[in-house]
Design a protein around this motif. Structure first.
Motif, mmCIF file in Angstrom:
data_model
loop_
_atom_site.group_PDB
_atom_site.id
_atom_site.type_symbol
_atom_site.label_atom_id
_atom_site.label_comp_id
_atom_site.label_asym_id
_atom_site.label_seq_id
_atom_site.Cartn_x
_atom_site.Cartn_y
_atom_site.Cartn_z
ATOM 1 N N GLN A 117 11.015 -3.573 5.908
ATOM 2 C CA GLN A 117 12.038 -2.735 6.537
ATOM 3 C C GLN A 117 13.425 -3.356 6.436
ATOM 4 O OE1 GLN A 117 10.254 -2.375 10.422
ATOM 5 N NE2 GLN A 117 9.152 -0.495 9.877
ATOM 6 N N ARG A 118 13.487 -4.688 6.459
ATOM 7 C CA ARG A 118 14.788 -5.356 6.293
ATOM 8 C C ARG A 118 15.282 -5.258 4.863
ATOM 9 N NH1 ARG A 118 12.320 -9.631 9.006
ATOM 10 N NH2 ARG A 118 12.436 -10.879 7.098
ATOM 11 N N GLU A 119 14.374 -5.399 3.897
ATOM 12 C CA GLU A 119 14.773 -5.453 2.499
ATOM 13 C C GLU A 119 14.876 -4.076 1.848
ATOM 14 O OE1 GLU A 119 12.257 -8.225 0.470
ATOM 15 O OE2 GLU A 119 12.740 -9.866 1.838
ATOM 16 N N LEU A 120 14.159 -3.087 2.397
ATOM 17 C CA LEU A 120 14.266 -1.706 1.904
ATOM 18 C C LEU A 120 14.578 -0.793 3.080
ATOM 19 C CD1 LEU A 120 11.216 -1.457 -0.569
ATOM 20 C CD2 LEU A 120 13.594 -1.987 -1.113
ATOM 21 N N PRO A 121 15.763 -0.935 3.669
ATOM 22 C CA PRO A 121 16.072 -0.181 4.893
ATOM 23 C C PRO A 121 16.132 1.331 4.687
ATOM 24 C CG PRO A 121 18.037 -1.276 4.040
ATOM 25 C CD PRO A 121 16.878 -1.796 3.259
ATOM 26 N N ASP A 122 16.367 1.790 3.460
ATOM 27 C CA ASP A 122 16.471 3.230 3.202
ATOM 28 C C ASP A 122 15.107 3.883 2.967
ATOM 29 O OD1 ASP A 122 19.218 3.043 3.400
ATOM 30 O OD2 ASP A 122 19.487 2.680 1.257
ATOM 31 N N LEU A 123 14.065 3.094 2.878
ATOM 32 C CA LEU A 123 12.730 3.633 2.644
ATOM 33 C C LEU A 123 12.073 3.939 3.986
ATOM 34 C CD1 LEU A 123 10.503 4.301 0.553
ATOM 35 C CD2 LEU A 123 9.658 1.968 0.890
ATOM 36 N N ARG A 124 12.000 5.220 4.324
ATOM 37 C CA ARG A 124 11.364 5.635 5.577
ATOM 38 C C ARG A 124 9.864 5.726 5.339
ATOM 39 N NH1 ARG A 124 12.911 10.793 7.779
ATOM 40 N NH2 ARG A 124 11.922 9.977 9.659
ATOM 41 N N LEU A 125 9.192 4.605 5.592
ATOM 42 C CA LEU A 125 7.782 4.489 5.241
ATOM 43 C C LEU A 125 6.893 4.934 6.394
ATOM 44 C CD1 LEU A 125 5.931 3.460 2.947
ATOM 45 C CD2 LEU A 125 5.901 1.257 4.118
ATOM 46 N N GLN A 126 5.909 5.748 6.057
ATOM 47 C CA GLN A 126 4.872 6.136 7.017
ATOM 48 C C GLN A 126 3.530 5.725 6.428
ATOM 49 O OE1 GLN A 126 4.965 10.179 8.625
ATOM 50 N NE2 GLN A 126 2.732 10.271 8.519
ATOM 51 N N LEU A 127 2.779 4.904 7.160
ATOM 52 C CA LEU A 127 1.523 4.365 6.666
ATOM 53 C C LEU A 127 0.353 5.214 7.135
ATOM 54 C CD1 LEU A 127 2.418 0.663 7.382
ATOM 55 C CD2 LEU A 127 2.177 1.683 5.123
ATOM 56 N N SER A 128 -0.536 5.512 6.202
ATOM 57 C CA SER A 128 -1.708 6.324 6.496
ATOM 58 C C SER A 128 -2.949 5.521 6.123
ATOM 59 C CB SER A 128 -1.665 7.636 5.701
ATOM 60 O OG SER A 128 -2.841 8.387 5.889
ATOM 61 N N ALA A 129 -3.663 5.023 7.151
ATOM 62 C CA ALA A 129 -4.839 4.191 6.905
ATOM 63 C C ALA A 129 -6.083 5.042 6.765
ATOM 64 C CB ALA A 129 -5.009 3.187 8.037
ATOM 65 N N SER A 130 -6.969 4.611 5.874
ATOM 66 C CA SER A 130 -8.229 5.317 5.670
ATOM 67 C C SER A 130 -9.367 4.310 5.739
ATOM 68 C CB SER A 130 -8.243 6.024 4.310
ATOM 69 O OG SER A 130 -9.530 6.528 4.027
ATOM 70 N N GLN A 131 -10.425 4.669 6.457
ATOM 71 C CA GLN A 131 -11.608 3.820 6.503
ATOM 72 C C GLN A 131 -12.646 4.262 5.470
ATOM 73 O OE1 GLN A 131 -11.702 1.117 7.974
ATOM 74 N NE2 GLN A 131 -10.089 1.246 9.510
ATOM 75 N N GLY A 132 -12.410 5.418 4.852
ATOM 76 C CA GLY A 132 -13.322 5.915 3.828
ATOM 77 C C GLY A 132 -12.745 5.700 2.442
ATOM 78 N N GLU A 133 -13.244 6.469 1.487
ATOM 79 C CA GLU A 133 -12.774 6.351 0.109
ATOM 80 C C GLU A 133 -11.385 6.965 -0.018
ATOM 81 O OE1 GLU A 133 -14.230 7.475 -4.425
ATOM 82 O OE2 GLU A 133 -15.570 7.781 -2.713
ATOM 83 N N LEU A 134 -10.480 6.225 -0.628
ATOM 84 C CA LEU A 134 -9.106 6.694 -0.780
ATOM 85 C C LEU A 134 -9.011 7.704 -1.916
ATOM 86 C CD1 LEU A 134 -7.375 3.229 -0.399
ATOM 87 C CD2 LEU A 134 -7.111 5.128 1.193
ATOM 88 N N ASP A 135 -8.185 8.728 -1.714
ATOM 89 C CA ASP A 135 -7.960 9.748 -2.740
ATOM 90 C C ASP A 135 -6.487 9.738 -3.138
ATOM 91 O OD1 ASP A 135 -7.875 11.888 -4.419
ATOM 92 O OD2 ASP A 135 -8.245 13.413 -2.887
ATOM 93 N N PRO A 136 -6.138 9.068 -4.257
ATOM 94 C CA PRO A 136 -4.729 9.008 -4.663
ATOM 95 C C PRO A 136 -4.136 10.374 -4.977
ATOM 96 C CG PRO A 136 -6.055 7.397 -5.850
ATOM 97 C CD PRO A 136 -7.009 8.315 -5.166
ATOM 98 N N ARG A 137 -4.975 11.379 -5.219
ATOM 99 C CA ARG A 137 -4.479 12.715 -5.551
ATOM 100 C C ARG A 137 -4.255 13.582 -4.310
ATOM 101 N NH1 ARG A 137 -8.019 11.328 -9.591
ATOM 102 N NH2 ARG A 137 -7.216 11.500 -11.746
ATOM 103 N N SER A 138 -4.503 13.035 -3.144
ATOM 104 C CA SER A 138 -4.332 13.802 -1.908
ATOM 105 C C SER A 138 -2.892 14.247 -1.748
ATOM 106 C CB SER A 138 -4.746 12.958 -0.699
ATOM 107 O OG SER A 138 -4.392 13.607 0.503
ATOM 108 N N ALA A 139 -2.708 15.512 -1.379
ATOM 109 C CA ALA A 139 -1.363 16.042 -1.156
ATOM 110 C C ALA A 139 -0.741 15.478 0.114
ATOM 111 C CB ALA A 139 -1.423 17.564 -1.072
ATOM 112 N N GLU A 140 -1.527 14.779 0.927
ATOM 113 C CA GLU A 140 -1.028 14.255 2.198
ATOM 114 C C GLU A 140 -0.328 12.912 2.049
ATOM 115 O OE1 GLU A 140 -4.291 14.159 4.865
ATOM 116 O OE2 GLU A 140 -4.595 16.336 4.865
ATOM 117 N N VAL A 141 -0.386 12.303 0.871
ATOM 118 C CA VAL A 141 0.278 11.020 0.652
ATOM 119 C C VAL A 141 1.188 11.098 -0.564
ATOM 120 C CG1 VAL A 141 -1.593 9.687 1.715
ATOM 121 C CG2 VAL A 141 -1.628 10.102 -0.750
ATOM 122 N N ASP A 142 2.231 10.290 -0.557
ATOM 123 C CA ASP A 142 3.125 10.194 -1.720
ATOM 124 C C ASP A 142 2.644 9.132 -2.701
ATOM 125 O OD1 ASP A 142 5.346 12.067 -0.998
ATOM 126 O OD2 ASP A 142 5.434 10.768 0.756
#
Length: 296
Positions: A117-142
């Motif tokens: 956050q200090r080094e990339l202050p313009d990046l408004r990051l929202q973290l989405s944790a998954s305990q299952g298998e990750l889907d990189p094609r999900s429309a819910e994540v960038d």
């Protein structure tokens, strides 16, 4: 329907010249020479089969056709500029959603979040944790941060960040810690090994790299997720297998030790995204820097 529009560069050169009433000023605005603007206008006139400018002393003036085209191009470029500015604003204001496993989030990402956050202050990051298998094609994540093996799918942009290295770890609190720290890898044949259902291939993969017989390893307590596995190891419940990235902080704090080191697998930690996005590139650059080995 046919869309035989003139070249965009020619239309831009004409629009700027018509709006500024000067070919020289158009060249200055578009950062090209007077001759380049003139060539683009001639190409546009040839495409349309008519003249857009007439000589007027030392300057030029628009013909009737030029006046008609000026009104349309001015309005069109103004609308394009407005929409593009709106899209850029929406992109900048919208949070950048990053998907990753709960283990990676808790053990590596969150301890570094303040620095990001200090080094990339313009990046408004929202973290989405998954305990299952990750889907990189999900429309819910960038973008998605995960360990995976190449080859990479052609419909994804994948930034390779760091090779995956795995190895056994245990706590100084573990009952057999003293004997194991000075023992060869064969000593693990006699140990009930902690394991996780999310990475069943980890122990066999490491054993093969060490020249051990994987079938002789004894499976001890199992855990559904890697995070719980590593917490169990830190609590002194046994020997676990883990990616070096996820235990790097524990090793520095001597919360865990890795007597036999780590071996490189065929996989790597990578950032996946469905489309080109400057924010993904900035984040990938930052992650690569963070994951770089620390000089001894």
């Amino acid at each position: 329907m046919s869309r035989e529009l003139p070249p965009l560069n020619a239309l831009r050169a004409f629009e700027a010249s018509a709006r500024l009433q000067s070919i020289s000023k158009a060249g200055e605005e578009l950062h090209v020479t007077h001759g380049a603007i003139s060539r683009q206008i001639r190409a546009l006139e040839e495409h349309l089969g008519l003249s857009l400018f007439d000589k007027d002393g030392r300057g030029v003036k628009l013909t009737d056709a030029g006046l008609r085209l000026r009104d349309v191009t001015s309005e069109s470029f103004e609308r394009l500029n407005g929409v593009c500015a709106e899209l850029r604003r929406e992109t900048q204001e919208r949070p950048f959603v990053l998907g990753c496993s709960g283990s990676l989030l808790a053990r590596w990402f969150i301890p570094r979040l303040d620095r990001l956050q200090r080094e990339l202050p313009d990046l408004r990051l929202q973290l989405s944790a998954s305990q299952g298998e990750l889907d990189p094609r999900s429309a819910e994540v960038d973008a998605t941060l995960l360990f995976a093996d190449p080859p990479w799918p052609s419909d994804m942009q994948v930034f390779e960040l760091a090779p995956e290295r795995i190895g056994p770890v245990l706590s100084p609190r573990y009952a057999n810690h003293g004997q194991l720290r000075a023992a060869s890898v064969e000593a693990l044949y006699a140990e009930p090994l902690l394991h996780t259902t999310s990475r069943p291939q980890a122990w066999p993969q490491w054993a093969q790299a060490q020249g051990l017989a994987a079938e002789r390893l004894q499976q001890g307590q199992g855990f559904e997720h890697l995070y719980y596995l590593l917490e169990a190891a830190a609590a002194g419940l046994g020997v676990a297998i883990a990616p070096q990235t996820l235990v790097a902080d524990d090793l520095r704090a001597v919360r865990l030790v890795a007597p036999w080191g780590f071996v490189e697998t065929s996989g790597c930690l990578a950032l996946w995204t469905r489309r080109a996005d400057p924010r993904s590139e900035r984040l990938a650059h930052w992650l690569t820097k963070e994951l770089a080995p620390t000089p001894n």
